[in-house]
Design an enzyme around this catalytic site. Structure first.
Site, PDB file in Angstrom:
ATOM      1  N   ILE A  28       0.892  -1.199   0.106  1.00 49.25           N
ATOM      2  CA  ILE A  28       0.179  -0.040  -0.020  1.00 49.25           C
ATOM      3  C   ILE A  28       0.861   1.345  -0.306  1.00 49.25           C
ATOM      4  O   ILE A  28       0.602   2.265  -0.754  1.00 49.25           O
ATOM      5  CB  ILE A  28      -0.873  -0.148   1.147  1.00 49.25           C
ATOM      6  CG1 ILE A  28      -1.993  -1.307   0.917  1.00 49.25           C
ATOM      7  CG2 ILE A  28      -1.608   1.369   1.457  1.00 49.25           C
ATOM      8  CD1 ILE A  28      -2.707  -1.483   2.332  1.00 49.25           C
ATOM      9  N   ASP A  47      11.404   3.791   4.069  1.00 52.03           N
ATOM     10  CA  ASP A  47      11.314   2.139   4.315  1.00 52.03           C
ATOM     11  C   ASP A  47      12.567   1.955   5.025  1.00 52.03           C
ATOM     12  O   ASP A  47      13.435   2.551   4.999  1.00 52.03           O
ATOM     13  CB  ASP A  47      10.842   1.524   3.186  1.00 52.03           C
ATOM     14  CG  ASP A  47      10.093   0.176   3.475  1.00 52.03           C
ATOM     15  OD1 ASP A  47       8.803   0.245   3.300  1.00 52.03           O
ATOM     16  OD2 ASP A  47      10.775  -0.803   4.136  1.00 52.03           O
ATOM     17  N   ASP A  76      13.942   3.631  10.103  1.00 47.32           N
ATOM     18  CA  ASP A  76      13.359   2.668  10.920  1.00 47.32           C
ATOM     19  C   ASP A  76      12.390   3.377  11.873  1.00 47.32           C
ATOM     20  O   ASP A  76      12.769   4.180  12.755  1.00 47.32           O
ATOM     21  CB  ASP A  76      14.476   2.001  11.768  1.00 47.32           C
ATOM     22  CG  ASP A  76      13.841   0.991  12.752  1.00 47.32           C
ATOM     23  OD1 ASP A  76      12.659   0.856  12.849  1.00 47.32           O
ATOM     24  OD2 ASP A  76      14.601   0.190  13.368  1.00 47.32           O
ATOM     25  N   SER A 156      -6.996  -0.648  10.810  1.00 48.02           N
ATOM     26  CA  SER A 156      -7.353  -1.831  10.056  1.00 48.02           C
ATOM     27  C   SER A 156      -8.838  -2.171  10.490  1.00 48.02           C
ATOM     28  O   SER A 156      -9.077  -2.153  11.611  1.00 48.02           O
ATOM     29  CB  SER A 156      -6.241  -3.116  10.477  1.00 48.02           C
ATOM     30  OG  SER A 156      -6.740  -4.222  10.506  1.00 48.02           O
ATOM     31  N   TYR A 169      -1.540  -7.381  17.310  1.00 45.41           N
ATOM     32  CA  TYR A 169      -1.497  -6.407  15.933  1.00 45.41           C
ATOM     33  C   TYR A 169      -2.992  -5.492  16.106  1.00 45.41           C
ATOM     34  O   TYR A 169      -3.065  -4.356  15.758  1.00 45.41           O
ATOM     35  CB  TYR A 169      -1.585  -7.201  14.911  1.00 45.41           C
ATOM     36  CG  TYR A 169      -1.750  -6.662  13.532  1.00 45.41           C
ATOM     37  CD1 TYR A 169      -0.660  -5.817  12.804  1.00 45.41           C
ATOM     38  CD2 TYR A 169      -3.016  -6.691  12.870  1.00 45.41           C
ATOM     39  CE1 TYR A 169      -1.073  -5.421  11.430  1.00 45.41           C
ATOM     40  CE2 TYR A 169      -3.277  -5.899  11.712  1.00 45.41           C
ATOM     41  CZ  TYR A 169      -2.298  -5.215  11.000  1.00 45.41           C
ATOM     42  OH  TYR A 169      -2.435  -4.478   9.778  1.00 45.41           O
ATOM     43  N   LYS A 173      -3.549  -1.261  15.994  1.00 44.50           N
ATOM     44  CA  LYS A 173      -4.427  -0.626  15.127  1.00 44.50           C
ATOM     45  C   LYS A 173      -5.443   0.167  15.760  1.00 44.50           C
ATOM     46  O   LYS A 173      -6.063   1.138  15.096  1.00 44.50           O
ATOM     47  CB  LYS A 173      -4.762  -1.556  13.676  1.00 44.50           C
ATOM     48  CG  LYS A 173      -3.910  -2.127  13.119  1.00 44.50           C
ATOM     49  CD  LYS A 173      -3.138  -1.126  12.353  1.00 44.50           C
ATOM     50  CE  LYS A 173      -1.862  -1.688  11.644  1.00 44.50           C
ATOM     51  NZ  LYS A 173      -1.234  -0.466  11.020  1.00 44.50           N
ATOM     52  N   THR A 207      -0.549  -9.987   3.482  1.00 45.26           N
ATOM     53  CA  THR A 207      -1.570 -10.704   3.360  1.00 45.26           C
ATOM     54  C   THR A 207      -0.762 -12.116   2.938  1.00 45.26           C
ATOM     55  O   THR A 207      -1.227 -13.184   3.171  1.00 45.26           O
ATOM     56  CB  THR A 207      -2.919 -10.384   2.723  1.00 45.26           C
ATOM     57  OG1 THR A 207      -2.163  -9.631   1.723  1.00 45.26           O
ATOM     58  CG2 THR A 207      -3.703  -9.542   3.348  1.00 45.26           C
ATOM     59  N   GLY A 208       0.061 -11.915   2.007  1.00 41.32           N
ATOM     60  CA  GLY A 208       0.729 -13.284   1.522  1.00 41.32           C
ATOM     61  C   GLY A 208       1.603 -13.948   2.429  1.00 41.32           C
ATOM     62  O   GLY A 208       1.667 -15.217   2.513  1.00 41.32           O
TER      63      GLY A 208
HETATM   64  N1  LIG Z   1      -2.646  -5.465   3.478  1.00 43.70           N
HETATM   65  C1  LIG Z   1      -3.872  -5.763   4.302  1.00 43.70           C
HETATM   66  O1  LIG Z   1      -4.766  -6.348   4.144  1.00 43.70           O
HETATM   67  C2  LIG Z   1      -3.925  -4.528   5.457  1.00 43.70           C
HETATM   68  C3  LIG Z   1      -5.262  -4.553   6.121  1.00 43.70           C
HETATM   69  C4  LIG Z   1      -5.483  -3.737   7.149  1.00 43.70           C
HETATM   70  C5  LIG Z   1      -4.161  -2.762   7.334  1.00 43.70           C
HETATM   71  N2  LIG Z   1      -3.166  -2.721   6.654  1.00 43.70           N
HETATM   72  C6  LIG Z   1      -2.141  -1.564   6.811  1.00 43.70           C
HETATM   73  O2  LIG Z   1      -1.705  -1.296   5.826  1.00 43.70           O
HETATM   74  C7  LIG Z   1      -0.453  -0.596   6.076  1.00 43.70           C
HETATM   75  C8  LIG Z   1       0.341  -1.068   4.634  1.00 43.70           C
HETATM   76  O3  LIG Z   1       0.651  -2.621   5.154  1.00 43.70           O
HETATM   77  P1  LIG Z   1       0.864  -3.386   3.439  1.00 43.70           P
HETATM   78  O4  LIG Z   1      -0.209  -4.345   3.384  1.00 43.70           O
HETATM   79  O5  LIG Z   1       1.238  -2.501   2.387  1.00 43.70           O
HETATM   80  O6  LIG Z   1       2.128  -4.265   3.932  1.00 43.70           O
HETATM   81  P2  LIG Z   1       3.514  -4.618   3.588  1.00 43.70           P
HETATM   82  O7  LIG Z   1       4.268  -5.601   4.175  1.00 43.70           O
HETATM   83  O8  LIG Z   1       3.422  -4.725   1.964  1.00 43.70           O
HETATM   84  O9  LIG Z   1       4.247  -3.094   3.747  1.00 43.70           O
HETATM   85  C9  LIG Z   1       4.829  -2.561   4.805  1.00 43.70           C
HETATM   86  C10 LIG Z   1       6.135  -1.847   4.627  1.00 43.70           C
HETATM   87  O10 LIG Z   1       6.414  -1.455   5.952  1.00 43.70           O
HETATM   88  C11 LIG Z   1       7.913  -1.491   5.878  1.00 43.70           C
HETATM   89  N3  LIG Z   1       8.159  -1.521   7.314  1.00 43.70           N
HETATM   90  C12 LIG Z   1       7.791  -2.321   8.264  1.00 43.70           C
HETATM   91  N4  LIG Z   1       8.704  -2.209   9.486  1.00 43.70           N
HETATM   92  C13 LIG Z   1       9.243  -0.968   9.293  1.00 43.70           C
HETATM   93  C14 LIG Z   1      10.075  -0.027  10.175  1.00 43.70           C
HETATM   94  N5  LIG Z   1      10.310  -0.338  11.240  1.00 43.70           N
HETATM   95  N6  LIG Z   1      10.274   1.127   9.722  1.00 43.70           N
HETATM   96  C15 LIG Z   1       9.963   1.393   8.365  1.00 43.70           C
HETATM   97  N7  LIG Z   1       9.172   0.728   7.554  1.00 43.70           N
HETATM   98  C16 LIG Z   1       8.977  -0.503   8.020  1.00 43.70           C
HETATM   99  C17 LIG Z   1       8.133  -2.709   5.282  1.00 43.70           C
HETATM  100  O11 LIG Z   1       9.332  -2.765   5.026  1.00 43.70           O
HETATM  101  C18 LIG Z   1       7.046  -2.772   4.121  1.00 43.70           C
HETATM  102  O12 LIG Z   1       7.654  -2.121   3.038  1.00 43.70           O
HETATM  103  C19 LIG Z   1       0.164  -1.194   7.133  1.00 43.70           C
HETATM  104  O13 LIG Z   1      -0.016  -0.301   8.440  1.00 43.70           O
HETATM  105  C20 LIG Z   1      -0.948  -2.550   7.585  1.00 43.70           C
HETATM  106  O14 LIG Z   1      -1.107  -2.636   8.724  1.00 43.70           O
HETATM  107  C21 LIG Z   1      -3.184  -3.612   5.748  1.00 43.70           C
END
Ligand SMILES: NC(=O)c1ccc[n+]([C@@H]2O[C@H](COP(=O)([O-])OP(=O)(O)OC[C@H]3O[C@@H](n4cnc5c(N)ncnc54)[C@H](O)[C@@H]3O)[C@@H](O)[C@H]2O)c1
Length: 269
Positions: A28, A47, A76, A156, A169, A173, A207-208
């Protein structure tokens, strides 16, 4: 009746805006960085994983519609010094800040009675404290934004509806949503807006990896209510969220603050 002073429609409604996006190396956050740049924003894409940022930079370089408006950098979000340096560097490079999009997070689950303190604490440190640190460092430059600063945080559906094995988790959220409410009121009189995006299941790395990141003996029947109504049983894609973030960051979102926007394909209705 017409709205007084309606925002002008524009296909490049973010031209001149400056935005920080965390978690921009994947999913996202990556889709959001690309979408915001395509709409004209200059984006500092941050990132903790270098290879993700390299992939984003390559995609941006190959896409004329991005127009060279994405720069990448390390952060970070769980590390205070790292956040101070990254936000300070991004704001200096962008020449200000109009919005911060806090998409970075980690995700895993346990049987709650078996969860270690270290695994609980790591989720709090990254998801919740990371969102706090990024927001804290962003607020001073956001208050200087001539457009009105915007904070988009990531909650979330797990904060609102039961997601089994994800108590820690989900708690991060829910806390992010509460945090976002508080700052929305605290800074509303200074023109700052704060909104929580509430995705349902979206096809990304999170999700993967969910099957590997949950206990091996989970009861999958407990996930039956977590599939979307739209999309014939498939999760949404990152772009389904990125377009909503672009709206929130733009003047089209100018009357939205202190609330949540759920984007879940009708999973919970
Ligand atoms: N994918 C879903 O189904 C879903 C659902 C609800 C909420 N979300 C939220 O959406 C957001 C994006 O999630 P996503 O699905 O794209 O996940 P993703 O795993 O594809 O991307 C998350 C990114 O965060 C980075 N990250 C992790 N720890 C970090 C840190 N300490 N410092 C900097 N970067 C860091 C990772 O390297 C990664 O690039 C998240 O907040 C997630 O909780 C996702």
């Amino acid at each position: 009746m017409d709205t007084p002073n309606p925002p002008a429609y524009s296909a490049d409604r973010l031209t001149g805006r400056t935005v920080i996006v965390t978690g921009a190396g994947s999913g996202i956050g990556r889709a959001t960085a690309l979408r915001l740049a395509r709409e004209g924003a200059r984006v500092a894409a941050l990132d903790v994983v270098p290879v993700g940022l390299e992939g984003l930079a390559a995609a941006a370089a190959a896409d004329d519609t991005v127009g060279g408006r994405i720069t990448t950098g390390p952060v970070d979000i769980s590390d205070e010094q790292s956040v101070v340096a990254a936000v300070g560097g991004a704001v200096a490079a962008l020449g200000g800040l109009d919005a911060v999009v806090n998409a970075a997070a980690i995700h895993y689950g346990d049987h709650t009675h078996e969860a270690t303190l270290a695994r609980w604490q790591r989720l709090i440190d990254v998801n919740l404290t990371g969102t706090f640190l990024m927001t804290r460092e962003s607020i001073p430059p956001l208050l200087e934004s001539e457009h009105g600063g915007v904070v988009v945080n990531f909650s979330s559906t797990s904060a609102f509806f039961a997601h089994p094995y994800m108590a820690a988790y989900s708690a991060t959220k829910g806390a992010i949503m509460s945090f976002t409410h508080a700052i929305a009121l605290e800074y509303a009189d200074r023109g700052l807006r704060a909104v929580s995006l509430v995705p349902g299941g979206i096809e990304t790395a999170i999700t993967g990896a969910t099957p590997q990141n949950l206990p091996a003996d989970v009861d999958w029947n407990k996930f039956a209510k977590l599939m979307p109504t739209l999309g014939r049983g498939r999760f949404g894609g990152p772009e389904d969220i990125a377009g909503v973030v672009a709206m929130l960051v733009s003047d089209d979102g100018r009357y939205i603050t202190g609330t949540e926007i759920r984007v879940d394909g009708g999973t919970h209705m």
